[in-house]
Scaffold this active site. Structure first.
Site, short mmCIF file in Angstrom:
data_model
loop_
_atom_site.label_atom_id
_atom_site.label_comp_id
_atom_site.label_asym_id
_atom_site.label_seq_id
_atom_site.Cartn_x
_atom_site.Cartn_y
_atom_site.Cartn_z
N SER A 74 19.17 34.35 -50.31
CA SER A 74 18.38 35.03 -49.28
C SER A 74 18.59 36.54 -49.26
O SER A 74 17.78 37.27 -48.68
CB SER A 74 18.68 34.44 -47.90
OG SER A 74 20.07 34.45 -47.65
N ASP A 320 25.65 38.23 -38.43
CA ASP A 320 25.14 38.32 -39.80
C ASP A 320 25.59 39.65 -40.40
O ASP A 320 25.00 40.70 -40.13
CB ASP A 320 23.62 38.21 -39.81
CG ASP A 320 23.04 38.22 -41.23
OD1 ASP A 320 23.81 38.42 -42.19
OD2 ASP A 320 21.82 38.01 -41.37
N HIS A 323 23.32 39.84 -44.73
CA HIS A 323 21.98 40.37 -44.97
C HIS A 323 21.91 41.81 -44.45
O HIS A 323 22.85 42.32 -43.85
CB HIS A 323 20.93 39.50 -44.30
CG HIS A 323 20.93 38.09 -44.80
ND1 HIS A 323 21.65 37.09 -44.18
CD2 HIS A 323 20.34 37.52 -45.88
CE1 HIS A 323 21.49 35.96 -44.85
NE2 HIS A 323 20.70 36.19 -45.89
#
Length: 359
Positions: A74, A320, A323
């Site tokens: 991702s 997170d 990312h």
């Protein structure tokens, strides 16, 4: 181009979450309440030269009639979504995914005016992988990795792409059992008494070896392969599942942060396998390039969503720090990519001139 420092750039990014409709919630930091904006006001300054801002028209002209495929996890998809937003200042593509597959992890877009195809193939290990836990998939369950068997899901679709950007990273931290020739050869963090413990870097190296070998052996593959290097996470005050977060609001300087420990090991492993692929590729007329983002991104602890992205695991309050916010420092990856495409075009033009003179 890949060695430098971050410098203040008060103009900020070339798009926002209000101007680009392609930002997914997980990386939409402004929409989900990030209070600071200083992280948007830095630009990468290479040592001894300038990195031009991303020019969407120039990019689209360079890829006219061509195709780019992102293969990886991702974070690779994160770069593709950054590219969609950078190009949205000129045009939006048509989603043509349904024409090729029902796999929602694989997406394709077509820029009609430029006959340009952009695709992403989600394959976090690049090689074949299966859940080893009978309870099924979870955030940190044990998985079987078949290191000498490519993930056919992407390998079967990439043969006719002009440019392939391949990457992998954070999934190799999880507990893994490694297979080769159908036999268990070791594991990382599996806590099985009868299996030899090996490092995560063993599996990481083998995954890239298998992926590069696959590309070299595809009958019709004539594309240019970019290896996008390891993208560091920035958890502080604990690991990702122990309350760790990434609350900083400005970049590190080179004096504050060095590329070391596992970040350096992942990076060096990739570089070594890329160089080996380059040597083997020359025999087959294939070329490989290093899209080197690691040094720049190890300095950007401020660029992650932290708690300001909508987690896909909505009932879990996990920061997170893997990312990158869009817009954010990840846009620099596509500025690197544009410069590399320009250099390839110039080199091919030069080679064509030499061939004409020789003829």
């Amino acid at each position: 181009m890949f060695s430098g420092r971050w410098v203040l750039y008060p103009n900020g990014p070339s798009y926002t979450n209000a101007t680009c409709r392609e930002i997914i919630p997980q990386q939409n930091c402004a929409k989900f309440g990030r209070p600071d904006t200083e992280f948007l006001k830095w630009r990468w300054k290479p040592d001894g030269c300038e990195l031009p801002r991303f020019d969407p028209v120039q990019f689209l002209e360079l890829v006219r009639g061509k195709s780019i495929g992102f293969i990886g996890d991702s974070v690779g998809r994160n770069q593709m979504q950054s590219l969609l937003c950078l190009l949205s200042n000129v045009t939006y593509p048509v989603d043509i995914s349904y024409k090729y597959t029902s796999n929602t992890n694989f997406k394709r877009w077509f820029y009609t005016d430029y006959k340009f195809t952009l695709a992403t193939f989600w394959s976090p290990f690049l090689v074949k992988a299966k859940d080893a836990d009978p309870k099924g998939h979870s955030l940190n369950n044990l998985m079987n990795l078949y290191l000498d068997t490519v993930d056919e899901a992407w390998a079967a679709q990439i043969e006719n792409f002009d440019y392939v950007i391949i990457s992998a990273g954070q999934w190799f931290f999880r507990p893994l059992i490694f297979y080769e020739n159908g036999q268990v050869v070791g594991c990382h963090g599996c806590n099985e008494k009868n299996i030899t413990e090996v490092t995560k870097f063993y599996g990481y190296r083998k995954a890239f070896q298998t992926s590069f070998r696959t590309l070299q052996n595809l009958k019709n593959y004539k594309g240019l392969t970019f290896l996008r290097t390891f993208s560091p996470a920035h958890f502080e005050n604990g690991a990702w599942n122990e309350g760790g977060n990434c609350a900083r609001t400005r970049p590190f300087t080179k004096q504050e942060m060095k590329l070391d420990d596992y970040n350096l090991e992942f990076y060096l492993t990739q570089v070594e396998e890329l160089r080996a692929a380059e040597r083997e590729g020359r025999k087959r007329g294939l070329e490989f390039r290093l899209l080197d983002v690691t040094e720049a991104m190890v300095l950007r602890p401020d660029g992650h969503p932290n708690y300001y992205g909508l987690s896909p695991h909505k009932n879990v309050t996990i920061a997170d720090c893997v990312h990158w916010c869009t817009p954010g420092p990840i846009d620099t990856w596509n500025e690197f990519l544009l410069q590399m495409l320009k250099m390839e075009a110039e080199r091919r033009s030069f080679d064509g001139t030499l061939q004409k003179k020789a003829g």
